[in-house]
Design an enzyme around this catalytic site. Structure first.
Site, PDB file in Angstrom:
ATOM      1  N   SER A  23       0.828  -1.425   0.104  1.00 21.61           N
ATOM      2  CA  SER A  23       0.089   0.093   0.073  1.00 21.61           C
ATOM      3  C   SER A  23       0.846   1.195  -0.005  1.00 21.61           C
ATOM      4  CB  SER A  23      -1.060   0.130   1.187  1.00 21.61           C
ATOM      5  OG  SER A  23      -0.195   0.017   2.535  1.00 21.61           O
ATOM      6  N   ASN A 111      -2.111  -2.545  13.317  1.00 19.10           N
ATOM      7  CA  ASN A 111      -3.570  -2.410  13.215  1.00 19.10           C
ATOM      8  C   ASN A 111      -3.995  -1.095  13.800  1.00 19.10           C
ATOM      9  OD1 ASN A 111      -3.493  -4.685  12.042  1.00 19.10           O
ATOM     10  ND2 ASN A 111      -4.642  -5.728  13.457  1.00 19.10           N
ATOM     11  N   THR A 156     -40.657  25.776  -9.327  1.00 19.21           N
ATOM     12  CA  THR A 156     -40.847  24.321  -9.040  1.00 19.21           C
ATOM     13  C   THR A 156     -40.966  23.784 -10.288  1.00 19.21           C
ATOM     14  OG1 THR A 156     -43.222  24.647  -8.804  1.00 19.21           O
ATOM     15  CG2 THR A 156     -42.050  25.165  -6.990  1.00 19.21           C
ATOM     16  N   HIS A 157     -40.555  22.502 -10.422  1.00 19.60           N
ATOM     17  CA  HIS A 157     -40.403  21.758 -11.644  1.00 19.60           C
ATOM     18  C   HIS A 157     -39.874  22.463 -12.877  1.00 19.60           C
ATOM     19  CE1 HIS A 157     -43.570  19.009  -9.600  1.00 19.60           C
ATOM     20  NE2 HIS A 157     -43.958  20.033  -9.342  1.00 19.60           N
ATOM     21  N   SER A 278     -14.573  27.253 -26.812  1.00 19.21           N
ATOM     22  CA  SER A 278     -14.699  25.982 -28.003  1.00 19.21           C
ATOM     23  C   SER A 278     -13.419  25.916 -28.697  1.00 19.21           C
ATOM     24  CB  SER A 278     -15.935  26.307 -28.456  1.00 19.21           C
ATOM     25  OG  SER A 278     -15.992  25.261 -29.714  1.00 19.21           O
ATOM     26  N   LYS A 284     -18.062  30.831 -28.332  1.00 18.87           N
ATOM     27  CA  LYS A 284     -18.834  30.071 -27.084  1.00 18.87           C
ATOM     28  C   LYS A 284     -17.978  30.710 -25.805  1.00 18.87           C
ATOM     29  CE  LYS A 284     -20.987  26.938 -26.874  1.00 18.87           C
ATOM     30  NZ  LYS A 284     -20.580  25.511 -27.001  1.00 18.87           N
ATOM     31  N   GLU A 291     -19.787  22.570 -14.658  1.00 18.63           N
ATOM     32  CA  GLU A 291     -20.168  21.304 -15.187  1.00 18.63           C
ATOM     33  C   GLU A 291     -18.931  20.375 -14.445  1.00 18.63           C
ATOM     34  OE1 GLU A 291     -21.656  22.879 -19.476  1.00 18.63           O
ATOM     35  OE2 GLU A 291     -19.673  21.831 -19.342  1.00 18.63           O
ATOM     36  N   GLN A 323      -7.370  -2.039   3.512  1.00 24.03           N
ATOM     37  CA  GLN A 323      -6.343  -1.501   3.028  1.00 24.03           C
ATOM     38  C   GLN A 323      -7.140  -0.685   2.020  1.00 24.03           C
ATOM     39  OE1 GLN A 323      -2.589  -3.168   2.396  1.00 24.03           O
ATOM     40  NE2 GLN A 323      -2.933  -2.882   0.180  1.00 24.03           N
TER      41      GLN A 323
END
Length: 462
Positions: A23, A111, A156-157, A278, A284, A291, A323
């Site tokens: 590890s 441990n 809403t929606h 872009s 753009k 995002e 681990q």
């Protein structure tokens, strides 16, 4: 240097095993915590007379040298050393001698050592995330103070619903992130306990002082059951869960910024410093930061599910499956810290288009609920009937190609005799916002109270 556990084996480890089992490739990130824990352990061993005080001091000096080598980039991490614990101990033994170096591991196991290192890391990163979240809440609150009178549609929606202020909308996120802060703070308090001294699973016959080590490392106390201490990864699951909720909230805010920055909305312009272009379309301006944060939310959710799945079937106490606990946490922590920081900067530099927001409130008949409430309060009309009458008024406005808020008294009366001249004032969009004075409502007096509450909370945190 032989492996610590090699005594009962008659064959050397296969190269393939060493590569699969190791590890060190990722837990080397815990070198600061590992050495910090080892120094506290060595100090305690000396104080308790388990090793000589001069031996304790030489071990601590040697560990400081190892730490300095790692920080300077002079330390070589080798896959055959398996993990950060063996890597540090091997180099320590080269510096101070094998016999003295071997005394460091008295009264502990890998441990409880890894449980300590990982817990220290999680607690430290918890505090770093708390700071970033607090800064984000402060930014949203400050921005809200400037936009109490910036009218916009509430949705809403994703459909126009009722008029609200931009301040009101942003404060909804401020309270979301405040809850995130409180979750991280609660997790820190609950998990601020030292597992060191639990050894492999059963404690140790050596007369150690666990409380001394806990104090040295800044813990509030020690864990209560050795078996639980070495097999527990609740602290890691909690930070993963907290990060997932935090990133979900950030993703929702980013989703709205993405939508609002589109030509169809035009509510916000994200700074050029936090936008991209872009490769083919010169015009753009893409909201890539928002995002990416939205996308990274899936990544941290995956890390949470991965560790939950790893832990779900493990018998007590430690198992090698555990681990797999670190890489996902390292990734989620880095993702959260970077995402919250850049989100904060993006919001600070964004420009909100008040005119477009105001124009949008005049589409979708946002004062319809106010008209229905007027009929109920002033005309004693049952709400279901008021709802029906208002619906007819909306249809009337649409037939005329205008918003409900633009109807005059004569046009309202043509819909229903209960809609008189007094009804007109209830169609005013700003009046609609200001009518909702209930705690948590949209009226400026209510939003100012929300802002003051957050400011007072932030002041306490200073």
């Amino acid at each position: 240097m032989k492996k610590m556990w090699e005594g009962r084996f008659s064959e050397v480890s296969a190269k393939l095993l060493e590569e699969f089992n190791a590890s060190i490739g990722f837990d080397k990130n815990l070198f600061e915590q590992d050495i910090k824990g080892s120094k506290a352990h060595a100090k305690m061993l000396g104080a308790q007379g388990i090793i000589g005080k001069d031996e304790s001091e030489k071990i601590i000096d040697g560990l400081d040298r190892v730490l300095d080598e790692i920080r300077r980039g002079e330390f070589e991490f080798k896959i055959e050393d398996e993990d950060i614990h063996m890597s540090v101990e091997k180099r320590l033994s080269e510096i101070i001698g094998k016999e003295l170096g071997g005394r460091l591991h008295t009264a502990r196991s890998r441990n409880d050592q890894v449980a300590l290192d990982f817990r220290l890391y999680v607690l430290e990163k918890n505090q770093e995330i708390l700071k970033k979240v607090k800064e984000l809440v402060a930014t949203l609150t400050s921005l809200s103070s400037k936009h109490l009178d910036t009218l916009m549609p509430g949705f809403t929606h994703l459909q126009h619903a009722q008029p609200v202020s931009l301040a009101y909308h942003l404060m909804a996120y401020a309270f979301m992130f405040k809850r995130d802060f409180e979750r991280f703070a609660s997790s820190y308090e609950r998990n601020n306990l030292s597992p060191l001294g639990s050894a492999a699973l059963a404690g140790t016959p050596h007369k150690i002082d666990r409380e001394m080590v806990a104090r040295e490392l800044g813990f509030a106390g020690v864990t209560q059951n050795a078996m639980d201490s070495v097999s527990d990864r609740d602290f890691a699951l909690e930070i993963l869960f907290n990060i997932s909720v935090l990133m979900m909230h950030a993703s929702r805010l980013c989703e709205e910024l993405i939508i609002w920055s589109s030509s169809e909305f035009g509510f916000v312009s994200i700074s050029d410093a936090y936008s991209t272009g872009s490769s083919i379309m010169p015009q753009k301006k893409n909201p890539d930061v928002a995002e990416l944060i939205r996308g990274k939310t899936g990544r941290v959710n995956g890390n949470l599910i991965a560790l939950l799945t790893t832990m779900k079937g493990l018998p007590l106490a430690y198992n090698k499956d555990m681990q797999e606990d670190k890489e996902g946490v390292f990734d989620s922590v880095a993702t959260a810290l970077a995402s919250v920081e850049i989100l904060n900067e993006m919001i600070k530099t964004a420009k909100f288009n008040k005119e477009n927001m105001l124009s949008a409130t005049k589409r979708g008949h946002l004062s319809a609920t106010d008209l229905a409430d007027y009929l109920v309060r002033e005309k004693n009309v049952a709400f279901r009937e008021a709802h029906f009458i208002t619906g007819k008024a909306v249809a009337k406005a649409e037939s005329l190609g205008v918003d409900l808020s633009e109807l005059d008294g004569e046009q309202l009366r043509s819909v229903d005799e209960n809609l008189d001249e007094n009804a007109v004032k209830f169609l005013d969009l700003n009046a609609s916002k200001e009518a909702r004075t209930s705690k948590g409502g949209t009226a400026n007096v209510s939003v100012k109270a929300q802002i003051d509450d957050i400011k007072a909370w932030l002041e306490v945190l200073k």
